[in-house]
Design a protein around this motif. Structure first.
Motif, PDB file in Angstrom:
ATOM      1  N   SER A  93       0.852  -1.190   0.000  1.00 31.74           N
ATOM      2  CA  SER A  93       0.000   0.000   0.000  1.00 31.74           C
ATOM      3  C   SER A  93       0.885   1.235   0.000  1.00 31.74           C
ATOM      4  O   SER A  93       1.949   1.245   0.631  1.00 31.74           O
ATOM      5  N   HIS A 132       0.204   3.744   1.629  1.00 31.56           N
ATOM      6  CA  HIS A 132       0.157   4.160   3.036  1.00 31.56           C
ATOM      7  C   HIS A 132       0.749   3.016   3.854  1.00 31.56           C
ATOM      8  O   HIS A 132       0.112   1.971   4.009  1.00 31.56           O
ATOM      9  N   PHE A 144      -1.021   0.321   6.024  1.00 34.72           N
ATOM     10  CA  PHE A 144      -2.009  -0.529   5.367  1.00 34.72           C
ATOM     11  C   PHE A 144      -1.357  -1.688   4.602  1.00 34.72           C
ATOM     12  O   PHE A 144      -2.049  -2.418   3.889  1.00 34.72           O
ATOM     13  N   THR A 185      -5.819   4.781   0.636  1.00 41.74           N
ATOM     14  CA  THR A 185      -4.418   5.204   0.646  1.00 41.74           C
ATOM     15  C   THR A 185      -4.112   6.142   1.807  1.00 41.74           C
ATOM     16  O   THR A 185      -2.980   6.598   1.948  1.00 41.74           O
ATOM     17  N   ALA A 186      -5.128   6.430   2.628  1.00 44.67           N
ATOM     18  CA  ALA A 186      -4.937   7.284   3.799  1.00 44.67           C
ATOM     19  C   ALA A 186      -6.058   6.991   4.787  1.00 44.67           C
ATOM     20  O   ALA A 186      -7.168   6.630   4.381  1.00 44.67           O
ATOM     21  N   LYS A 226      -7.383   3.947  12.250  1.00 47.10           N
ATOM     22  CA  LYS A 226      -6.420   4.808  12.949  1.00 47.10           C
ATOM     23  C   LYS A 226      -7.150   5.520  14.074  1.00 47.10           C
ATOM     24  O   LYS A 226      -8.137   6.225  13.849  1.00 47.10           O
ATOM     25  N   TYR A 244      -2.937   2.199  15.351  1.00 44.97           N
ATOM     26  CA  TYR A 244      -3.831   1.478  14.444  1.00 44.97           C
ATOM     27  C   TYR A 244      -4.384   0.212  15.091  1.00 44.97           C
ATOM     28  O   TYR A 244      -3.658  -0.539  15.754  1.00 44.97           O
ATOM     29  N   THR A 300       4.243   1.809  10.988  1.00 48.09           N
ATOM     30  CA  THR A 300       3.004   2.407  11.489  1.00 48.09           C
ATOM     31  C   THR A 300       3.241   3.671  12.303  1.00 48.09           C
ATOM     32  O   THR A 300       2.286   4.289  12.780  1.00 48.09           O
ATOM     33  N   THR A 354       2.829   8.450  10.925  1.00 49.73           N
ATOM     34  CA  THR A 354       2.133   8.577   9.646  1.00 49.73           C
ATOM     35  C   THR A 354       0.908   9.441   9.824  1.00 49.73           C
ATOM     36  O   THR A 354       0.289   9.442  10.888  1.00 49.73           O
TER      37      THR A 354
END
Length: 206
Positions: A56, A58, A61, A81-82, A108, A169, A202, A205
Motif C-alpha cells: 500500500s 500508506h 495498510f 491510501t490514507a 487509525k 492502528y 506504522t 504517519t
C-alpha cells in the motif's frame, strides 16, 4: 469485482468510528466451541496456502497473510491510501462460491483505545450474537477473538473476528461464512489469524 456477500456486510463497518473503552466484558455462550488451534500440518499448509502480499502507498495498510490457493482477491480496486477515522476495508478475499470471505480492516485511532473493548461496542452496535470469545493479552493491549452469528438477508452467517493493534492502528480480521459451510473453512480463518503480519511502518504517519 466485489463479492455480493462482502457488499452486504461492509457497510456496517463504516457506521462506527472510535468509541470510548467499554467497562463490561463480552457475554459468552459456553456451549459454543471456540476453536483456537490450527490442526493442519506444515505440509498441508505449504500445499494448500499461498503467502499473499498486500502493499500500500500508506505504509500502515501494508501486510501479508496466508490465504487458500484457490480463493480470489475481490478488493483490487479502490483500496484506501490514507486513514479517514473509520474502519477501512483493505482487502476482501474469498472462495469462488461466495460463501466464505476473509476481510482485513484498519482503523487509525485518535486516542488510546483497547481493541477488545472497541470490538465489544462495535458488535453491540451492529447486532451480532456472540457465541464465544476470548481475550488475547498483547504488549500493545487486550485483543479479542470472537465467534459470532448474524442473519444477513435471511441467511445465517457465522463470523470469526480478531483484533490486532500496533501504534495508533487497530486491525480487524473479519472472517465469515454461511453457517452450513463454516466448519469447512474455520481452519482457513485460523491460519489467516496466525499469519497476519504488517510489513509497513506504522509510526509517524498522517
Amino acid at each position: 469485482m466485489r463479492s455480493p456477500l462482502t457488499h452486504l456486510l461492509a457497510c456496517g463497518f463504516l457506521c462506527l468510528a472510535v468509541m470510548a473503552p467499554a467497562g463490561a466484558g463480552m457475554a459468552t455462550d459456553s456451549t459454543s466451541a471456540l476453536q483456537t488451534r490450527v490442526t493442519a500440518s506444515k505440509e498441508e499448509i505449504m500445499r494448500s496456502y499461498i503467502l499473499q502480499d498486500f502493499p500500500s502507498p500508506h505504509p500502515p495498510f501494508a501486510f501479508n497473510i496466508l490465504m487458500p490457493k484457490d480463493w480470489l482477491w475481490f478488493e483490487k480496486e479502490g483500496r484506501p491510501t490514507a486513514p479517514n477515522g473509520k474502519p477501512q476495508l483493505l482487502i476482501a478475499y474469498g472462495d469462488r462460491g461466495d460463501t466464505s470471505l476473509v476481510e482485513i480492516l484498519a482503523l487509525k485511532t485518535e486516542r488510546p483505545v483497547v481493541p477488545a473493548d472497541w470490538l465489544h461496542e462495535w458488535l453491540k452496535a451492529n447486532d451480532y450474537q456472540i457465541l464465544a470469545n476470548r481475550i488475547i493479552p498483547a504488549a500493545t493491549g487486550r485483543n479479542a477473538d470472537v465467534k459470532a452469528r448474524k442473519m444477513v438477508k435471511g441467511r445465517p452467517v457465522l463470523f470469526r473476528i480478531r483484533t490486532f493493534q500496533k501504534d495508533d492502528y487497530i486491525y480487524i480480521l473479519h472472517c465469515f461464512s454461511d453457517a452450513e459451510t463454516y466448519p469447512q473453512v474455520e481452519q482457513h480463518f485460523l491460519v489467516a489469524a496466525e499469519t497476519f503480519e504488517l510489513t509497513g511502518n506504522t509510526k509517524s504517519t498522517p
